[in-house]
Design a protein around this motif. Structure first.
Motif, PDB file in Angstrom:
ATOM      1  N   PHE A  45      49.843  60.046 -23.376  1.00  0.00           N
ATOM      2  CA  PHE A  45      48.546  59.433 -23.065  1.00  0.00           C
ATOM      3  C   PHE A  45      48.394  59.041 -21.603  1.00  0.00           C
ATOM      4  CE2 PHE A  45      48.712  58.658 -27.670  1.00  0.00           C
ATOM      5  CZ  PHE A  45      47.455  59.119 -28.034  1.00  0.00           C
ATOM      6  N   ASP A  46      49.410  59.285 -20.775  1.00  0.00           N
ATOM      7  CA  ASP A  46      49.330  58.871 -19.381  1.00  0.00           C
ATOM      8  C   ASP A  46      48.181  59.569 -18.654  1.00  0.00           C
ATOM      9  OD1 ASP A  46      50.518  57.461 -17.034  1.00  0.00           O
ATOM     10  OD2 ASP A  46      50.756  59.513 -16.319  1.00  0.00           O
ATOM     11  N   THR A  47      47.984  60.858 -18.931  1.00  0.00           N
ATOM     12  CA  THR A  47      46.892  61.601 -18.278  1.00  0.00           C
ATOM     13  C   THR A  47      45.538  61.017 -18.659  1.00  0.00           C
ATOM     14  OG1 THR A  47      48.239  63.612 -18.344  1.00  0.00           O
ATOM     15  CG2 THR A  47      45.872  63.877 -17.967  1.00  0.00           C
ATOM     16  N   TRP A  48      45.384  60.654 -19.931  1.00  0.00           N
ATOM     17  CA  TRP A  48      44.116  60.058 -20.375  1.00  0.00           C
ATOM     18  C   TRP A  48      43.885  58.708 -19.708  1.00  0.00           C
ATOM     19  CZ3 TRP A  48      40.535  62.715 -22.850  1.00  0.00           C
ATOM     20  CH2 TRP A  48      40.922  63.862 -23.541  1.00  0.00           C
ATOM     21  N   LEU A  49      44.946  57.954 -19.530  1.00  0.00           N
ATOM     22  CA  LEU A  49      44.821  56.659 -18.875  1.00  0.00           C
ATOM     23  C   LEU A  49      44.370  56.830 -17.426  1.00  0.00           C
ATOM     24  CD1 LEU A  49      45.226  53.663 -19.494  1.00  0.00           C
ATOM     25  CD2 LEU A  49      47.558  53.874 -18.654  1.00  0.00           C
ATOM     26  N   LEU A 105      42.703  59.345 -16.283  1.00  0.00           N
ATOM     27  CA  LEU A 105      41.319  59.834 -16.330  1.00  0.00           C
ATOM     28  C   LEU A 105      40.329  58.682 -16.428  1.00  0.00           C
ATOM     29  CD1 LEU A 105      39.188  62.116 -16.678  1.00  0.00           C
ATOM     30  CD2 LEU A 105      39.650  62.003 -19.135  1.00  0.00           C
ATOM     31  N   PHE A 106      40.577  57.753 -17.346  1.00  0.00           N
ATOM     32  CA  PHE A 106      39.650  56.632 -17.528  1.00  0.00           C
ATOM     33  C   PHE A 106      39.703  55.658 -16.357  1.00  0.00           C
ATOM     34  CE2 PHE A 106      39.529  58.039 -21.942  1.00  0.00           C
ATOM     35  CZ  PHE A 106      38.199  57.813 -22.261  1.00  0.00           C
ATOM     36  N   PRO A 142      41.413  50.338 -19.379  1.00  0.00           N
ATOM     37  CA  PRO A 142      42.493  51.023 -18.651  1.00  0.00           C
ATOM     38  C   PRO A 142      43.220  50.134 -17.653  1.00  0.00           C
ATOM     39  CG  PRO A 142      40.500  52.360 -18.695  1.00  0.00           C
ATOM     40  CD  PRO A 142      40.122  51.015 -19.193  1.00  0.00           C
TER      41      PRO A 142
END
Length: 262
Positions: A104-108, A110-111, A144
């Motif tokens: 989930f690091d990439t999603w974090l 991103l947000f 985030p």
């Protein structure tokens, strides 16, 4: 002799009354400068502070000022609590589980980099110009930031203390209360203070774009009228409330949380 003379001066300079006196003097000096510049320029877009405070007093007497500030504070509190709960949970889980963190690091990221205005517009498009959409937009912007800060705290948790709690059979509740949360308290406080400063600003934009009350709505209304006195009156009133919360609530909590360091 030189050391003896320096110590009292240093302690006096660090006293609360000394800092308050300097702060008040700085504000008074700025107001005097503002008054003089307004008198020299003589333009309706630069009203003197006397006119601004007079407008603030009229709005306070009519009840409009406190009503709109109250609506803004309501949105701030609800969105802040939701964001802290969700963001802290995400941060703890990511900090304690490497696989979930990597996934989930990439999603974090991103947000974190998604503009707040985009989230606000999307929430209003998807949910309509409702209270739910406004609070959701603010909370999503804050989550985030909380998750990143708390994640760093969860990564730095002491393994020795965790092993001690396991050895003495604390159980999950005692471990959470007496081992995990005290170590995370400074990170919770840091995310709360930095996040709250972000929430103040986002709530005003949310109200400006899609609500019919609140400080942001009033700023937008008086912007259309080019009424700078009323714009500054609401802005200053809101700043005063924020400062009262900072000095009356957040700083005492910070002192209590960091008391063990002394």
């Amino acid at each position: 002799m030189q050391r003896l003379n320096t110590a009292p001066r240093t302690s006096a300079a660090q006293s609360p009354l000394f800092r308050i006196a300097w702060g008040v003097g700085s504000i008074v000096g700025f107001l005097l400068f503002w008054e003089v510049m307004a008198l020299l320029i003589q333009h309706r877009h630069l009203p003197p502070p006397t006119a601004v405070f007079s407008a603030m007093a009229r709005e306070f007497a009519s009840g409009e000022l406190m009503f709109h500030i109250g609506m803004t504070l309501y949105r701030v509190v609800v969105a802040f609590v939701i964001a802290m709960l969700i963001g802290s949970t995400i941060g703890i889980v990511m900090g304690r589980n490497g696989g979930i963190d990597r996934f989930f690091d990439t999603w974090l990221i991103l947000f974190l980099n998604l503009p707040a205005l985009v989230i606000i517009i999307l929430c209003y498009v998807w949910f309509g110009r409702t209270e739910v959409a406004a609070i959701t937009a603010v909370a999503v912007n804050k989550i985030p930031n909380v998750a990143v800060t708390v994640r760093e705290g969860a990564r730095s948790l002491s393994r020795d203390l965790a092993e001690m709690a396991h050895m003495y059979r604390f159980g999950w509740w005692k471990t959470l209360r007496h081992v995990t949360l005290p170590q995370l308290a400074p990170f919770f406080l840091a995310s709360a203070r930095t996040g709250l400063s972000l929430v103040w600003k986002i709530v005003l934009v949310v109200e400006l774009l899609g609500r019919s009350n609140g400080v942001g709505f009033q700023l937008g209304t008086y912007f259309q009228m080019f009424d700078v006195s009323m714009i500054l009156a609401y802005a200053l009133a809101f700043i005063i409330i924020v400062q009262l919360i900072e000095f009356g609530i957040l700083q005492p909590i910070a002192a209590r949380v960091n008391r063990w360091r002394r």
